[in-house]
Design a protein around this motif. Sequence first.
Motif, PDB file in Angstrom:
ATOM      1  N   LEU A 115      21.357  15.128  -1.899  1.00 37.22           N
ATOM      2  CA  LEU A 115      21.687  16.542  -1.760  1.00 37.22           C
ATOM      3  C   LEU A 115      20.391  17.353  -1.790  1.00 37.22           C
ATOM      4  O   LEU A 115      19.641  17.313  -2.767  1.00 37.22           O
ATOM      5  N   SER A 116      20.124  18.085  -0.715  1.00 32.59           N
ATOM      6  CA  SER A 116      18.897  18.878  -0.624  1.00 32.59           C
ATOM      7  C   SER A 116      19.018  20.166  -1.431  1.00 32.59           C
ATOM      8  O   SER A 116      20.106  20.542  -1.884  1.00 32.59           O
ATOM      9  N   GLN A 117      17.901  20.863  -1.571  1.00 36.51           N
ATOM     10  CA  GLN A 117      17.882  22.149  -2.263  1.00 36.51           C
ATOM     11  C   GLN A 117      18.690  23.208  -1.506  1.00 36.51           C
ATOM     12  O   GLN A 117      19.088  24.218  -2.082  1.00 36.51           O
ATOM     13  N   GLN A 118      18.938  22.954  -0.228  1.00 34.41           N
ATOM     14  CA  GLN A 118      19.748  23.867   0.583  1.00 34.41           C
ATOM     15  C   GLN A 118      21.242  23.508   0.522  1.00 34.41           C
ATOM     16  O   GLN A 118      22.044  24.027   1.293  1.00 34.41           O
ATOM     17  N   LYS A 119      21.585  22.566  -0.409  1.00 32.67           N
ATOM     18  CA  LYS A 119      22.961  22.112  -0.626  1.00 32.67           C
ATOM     19  C   LYS A 119      23.556  21.408   0.608  1.00 32.67           C
ATOM     20  O   LYS A 119      24.743  21.481   0.876  1.00 32.67           O
TER      21      LYS A 119
ATOM     22  N   VAL B 147       0.858  -1.188   0.000  1.00 29.61           N
ATOM     23  CA  VAL B 147       0.000   0.000   0.000  1.00 29.61           C
ATOM     24  C   VAL B 147       0.892   1.235   0.000  1.00 29.61           C
ATOM     25  O   VAL B 147       1.842   1.323   0.783  1.00 29.61           O
ATOM     26  N   LYS B 148       0.576   2.167  -0.896  1.00 33.11           N
ATOM     27  CA  LYS B 148       1.298   3.444  -0.930  1.00 33.11           C
ATOM     28  C   LYS B 148       0.280   4.579  -1.051  1.00 33.11           C
ATOM     29  O   LYS B 148      -0.380   4.713  -2.081  1.00 33.11           O
ATOM     30  N   PRO B 149       0.123   5.398  -0.007  1.00 28.63           N
ATOM     31  CA  PRO B 149      -0.783   6.549  -0.127  1.00 28.63           C
ATOM     32  C   PRO B 149      -0.341   7.472  -1.271  1.00 28.63           C
ATOM     33  O   PRO B 149       0.833   7.525  -1.621  1.00 28.63           O
ATOM     34  N   HIS B 150      -1.308   8.192  -1.801  1.00 29.32           N
ATOM     35  CA  HIS B 150      -1.058   9.038  -2.973  1.00 29.32           C
ATOM     36  C   HIS B 150      -0.993  10.521  -2.603  1.00 29.32           C
ATOM     37  O   HIS B 150      -1.712  11.000  -1.726  1.00 29.32           O
ATOM     38  N   GLY B 151      -0.150  11.244  -3.329  1.00 30.16           N
ATOM     39  CA  GLY B 151      -0.194  12.699  -3.388  1.00 30.16           C
ATOM     40  C   GLY B 151      -0.240  13.411  -2.056  1.00 30.16           C
ATOM     41  O   GLY B 151       0.611  13.232  -1.175  1.00 30.16           O
ATOM     42  N   ALA B 152      -1.267  14.250  -1.878  1.00 28.40           N
ATOM     43  CA  ALA B 152      -1.384  15.071  -0.674  1.00 28.40           C
ATOM     44  C   ALA B 152      -1.521  14.212   0.578  1.00 28.40           C
ATOM     45  O   ALA B 152      -0.968  14.542   1.630  1.00 28.40           O
ATOM     46  N   LEU B 153      -2.236  13.096   0.489  1.00 30.11           N
ATOM     47  CA  LEU B 153      -2.391  12.213   1.643  1.00 30.11           C
ATOM     48  C   LEU B 153      -1.037  11.680   2.087  1.00 30.11           C
ATOM     49  O   LEU B 153      -0.726  11.616   3.282  1.00 30.11           O
ATOM     50  N   TYR B 154      -0.208  11.309   1.140  1.00 28.15           N
ATOM     51  CA  TYR B 154       1.148  10.804   1.405  1.00 28.15           C
ATOM     52  C   TYR B 154       2.000  11.883   2.073  1.00 28.15           C
ATOM     53  O   TYR B 154       2.678  11.628   3.078  1.00 28.15           O
ATOM     54  N   ASN B 155       1.961  13.093   1.525  1.00 28.93           N
ATOM     55  CA  ASN B 155       2.780  14.179   2.057  1.00 28.93           C
ATOM     56  C   ASN B 155       2.286  14.663   3.422  1.00 28.93           C
ATOM     57  O   ASN B 155       3.088  15.020   4.289  1.00 28.93           O
ATOM     58  N   MET B 156       0.966  14.668   3.624  1.00 31.18           N
ATOM     59  CA  MET B 156       0.411  15.028   4.929  1.00 31.18           C
ATOM     60  C   MET B 156       0.841  14.016   5.987  1.00 31.18           C
ATOM     61  O   MET B 156       1.244  14.379   7.096  1.00 31.18           O
ATOM     62  N   ALA B 157       0.771  12.737   5.630  1.00 30.76           N
ATOM     63  CA  ALA B 157       1.129  11.678   6.569  1.00 30.76           C
ATOM     64  C   ALA B 157       2.618  11.684   6.897  1.00 30.76           C
ATOM     65  O   ALA B 157       3.024  11.248   7.973  1.00 30.76           O
ATOM     66  N   ALA B 158       3.427  12.187   5.978  1.00 30.10           N
ATOM     67  CA  ALA B 158       4.871  12.239   6.217  1.00 30.10           C
ATOM     68  C   ALA B 158       5.205  13.116   7.417  1.00 30.10           C
ATOM     69  O   ALA B 158       6.199  12.876   8.117  1.00 30.10           O
TER      70      ALA B 158
ATOM     71  N   ILE C 155      19.642   9.101   3.917  1.00 27.25           N
ATOM     72  CA  ILE C 155      18.406   8.541   3.371  1.00 27.25           C
ATOM     73  C   ILE C 155      18.563   7.043   3.148  1.00 27.25           C
ATOM     74  O   ILE C 155      19.649   6.556   2.832  1.00 27.25           O
ATOM     75  N   LYS C 156      17.481   6.311   3.359  1.00 24.02           N
ATOM     76  CA  LYS C 156      17.473   4.863   3.149  1.00 24.02           C
ATOM     77  C   LYS C 156      16.549   4.563   1.980  1.00 24.02           C
ATOM     78  O   LYS C 156      15.416   5.038   1.938  1.00 24.02           O
ATOM     79  N   ALA C 157      17.018   3.788   1.022  1.00 22.56           N
ATOM     80  CA  ALA C 157      16.234   3.513  -0.182  1.00 22.56           C
ATOM     81  C   ALA C 157      15.927   2.023  -0.310  1.00 22.56           C
ATOM     82  O   ALA C 157      16.828   1.218  -0.522  1.00 22.56           O
ATOM     83  N   ASP C 158      14.649   1.689  -0.176  1.00 18.58           N
ATOM     84  CA  ASP C 158      14.187   0.331  -0.461  1.00 18.58           C
ATOM     85  C   ASP C 158      13.481   0.266  -1.812  1.00 18.58           C
ATOM     86  O   ASP C 158      13.531  -0.742  -2.499  1.00 18.58           O
ATOM     87  N   THR C 159      12.810   1.367  -2.150  1.00 17.55           N
ATOM     88  CA  THR C 159      12.046   1.423  -3.390  1.00 17.55           C
ATOM     89  C   THR C 159      12.124   2.827  -3.985  1.00 17.55           C
ATOM     90  O   THR C 159      12.152   3.814  -3.258  1.00 17.55           O
TER      91      THR C 159
ATOM     92  N   ASP D   4      15.031  18.716   5.589  1.00 18.24           N
ATOM     93  CA  ASP D   4      14.398  17.876   6.605  1.00 18.24           C
ATOM     94  C   ASP D   4      14.017  16.505   6.057  1.00 18.24           C
ATOM     95  O   ASP D   4      13.388  15.700   6.748  1.00 18.24           O
ATOM     96  N   GLY D   5      14.403  16.235   4.796  1.00 19.60           N
ATOM     97  CA  GLY D   5      14.134  14.936   4.187  1.00 19.60           C
ATOM     98  C   GLY D   5      12.809  14.835   3.467  1.00 19.60           C
ATOM     99  O   GLY D   5      12.510  13.797   2.865  1.00 19.60           O
ATOM    100  N   THR D   6      11.995  15.889   3.497  1.00 21.78           N
ATOM    101  CA  THR D   6      10.725  15.884   2.778  1.00 21.78           C
ATOM    102  C   THR D   6      10.942  16.336   1.333  1.00 21.78           C
ATOM    103  O   THR D   6      11.979  16.911   0.993  1.00 21.78           O
ATOM    104  N   LEU D   7       9.938  16.080   0.492  1.00 26.54           N
ATOM    105  CA  LEU D   7      10.014  16.484  -0.907  1.00 26.54           C
ATOM    106  C   LEU D   7       9.733  17.976  -1.050  1.00 26.54           C
ATOM    107  O   LEU D   7       8.918  18.539  -0.319  1.00 26.54           O
ATOM    108  N   THR D   8      10.393  18.603  -2.005  1.00 25.59           N
ATOM    109  CA  THR D   8      10.089  19.995  -2.320  1.00 25.59           C
ATOM    110  C   THR D   8       8.666  20.075  -2.862  1.00 25.59           C
ATOM    111  O   THR D   8       8.317  19.338  -3.784  1.00 25.59           O
ATOM    112  N   PRO D   9       7.794  20.917  -2.299  1.00 26.92           N
ATOM    113  CA  PRO D   9       6.419  21.020  -2.794  1.00 26.92           C
ATOM    114  C   PRO D   9       6.375  21.316  -4.293  1.00 26.92           C
ATOM    115  O   PRO D   9       7.198  22.091  -4.801  1.00 26.92           O
TER     116      PRO D   9
END
Length: 259
Positions: free
Chosen positions: A207-211, A109-120, A216-220, A174-179
Amino acid sequence: MNFIDLNCDMGESFGTYKKGNDEELLQYVTSANIACGFHAGDASTMRNTVQLALEHGVGIGAHPGLDDLVGFGRRTIDITPKEAYEIVVYQIGALKAFVEAEGSSLQHVKPHGALYNMAAKNKELSAAIAEAVYNVDANLILFGLAGTELYHAGNNLNLHTASEVFSDRTYQQDGTLTPRSEKNAIITDHKTASKQVIRMIQDQQVLSQQKIDVPIKADTICIHGDGEYAVEFARFISSALKEANIEVRKISDVLPQKS
């Protein structure tokens, strides 16, 4: 050798509206996140996408989103944890039924879009989503943005939880995606995207947008299927991973088994 799952959002057509090129993309990915009718998709599209994924041996996941067809589930809507629980159970159940009707089983299960980002970022919301997944089927794998509340919520319930990274999105410190509303949120250059992906897998940093380098851990890895050049993008990323000696496998083969 490193292993990674390659996932893509699919089944996002609706009625007479066609979105994405699912059949071609299924040649390159190992897990498919199929829309469940709230932000995109309908019964016929869900069934057809499930059948296509099974034909290609791709793991199938439910992709529940906010009830927002007009905004494609990418608009923030204020919902309670109770409401989040209910819409996630509802949508997982719908797709799970189609998968089981074809003689197979749901993988993730992978939440979509705004729901995913809100839950983050929202601990209560993420806990409700994780609980919904657990109560429907405790063997399902929950995809959560690496290092965020959704990922932790899955682990807190002892769910199989996959740490997800994005090939075509930039990151904040902070590890979140750029809006998406901000400049440089989307990576359109194939080479830049592939370099970011390989570094996340091999060096466990982005590398973040703030350089600033962010652990980060990558499984998928997520590839978006609704872009203009989605198939070419998927083909390029898949080839780059092979050249870097990184084997692409579906998430159920990548994650270690829970004891």
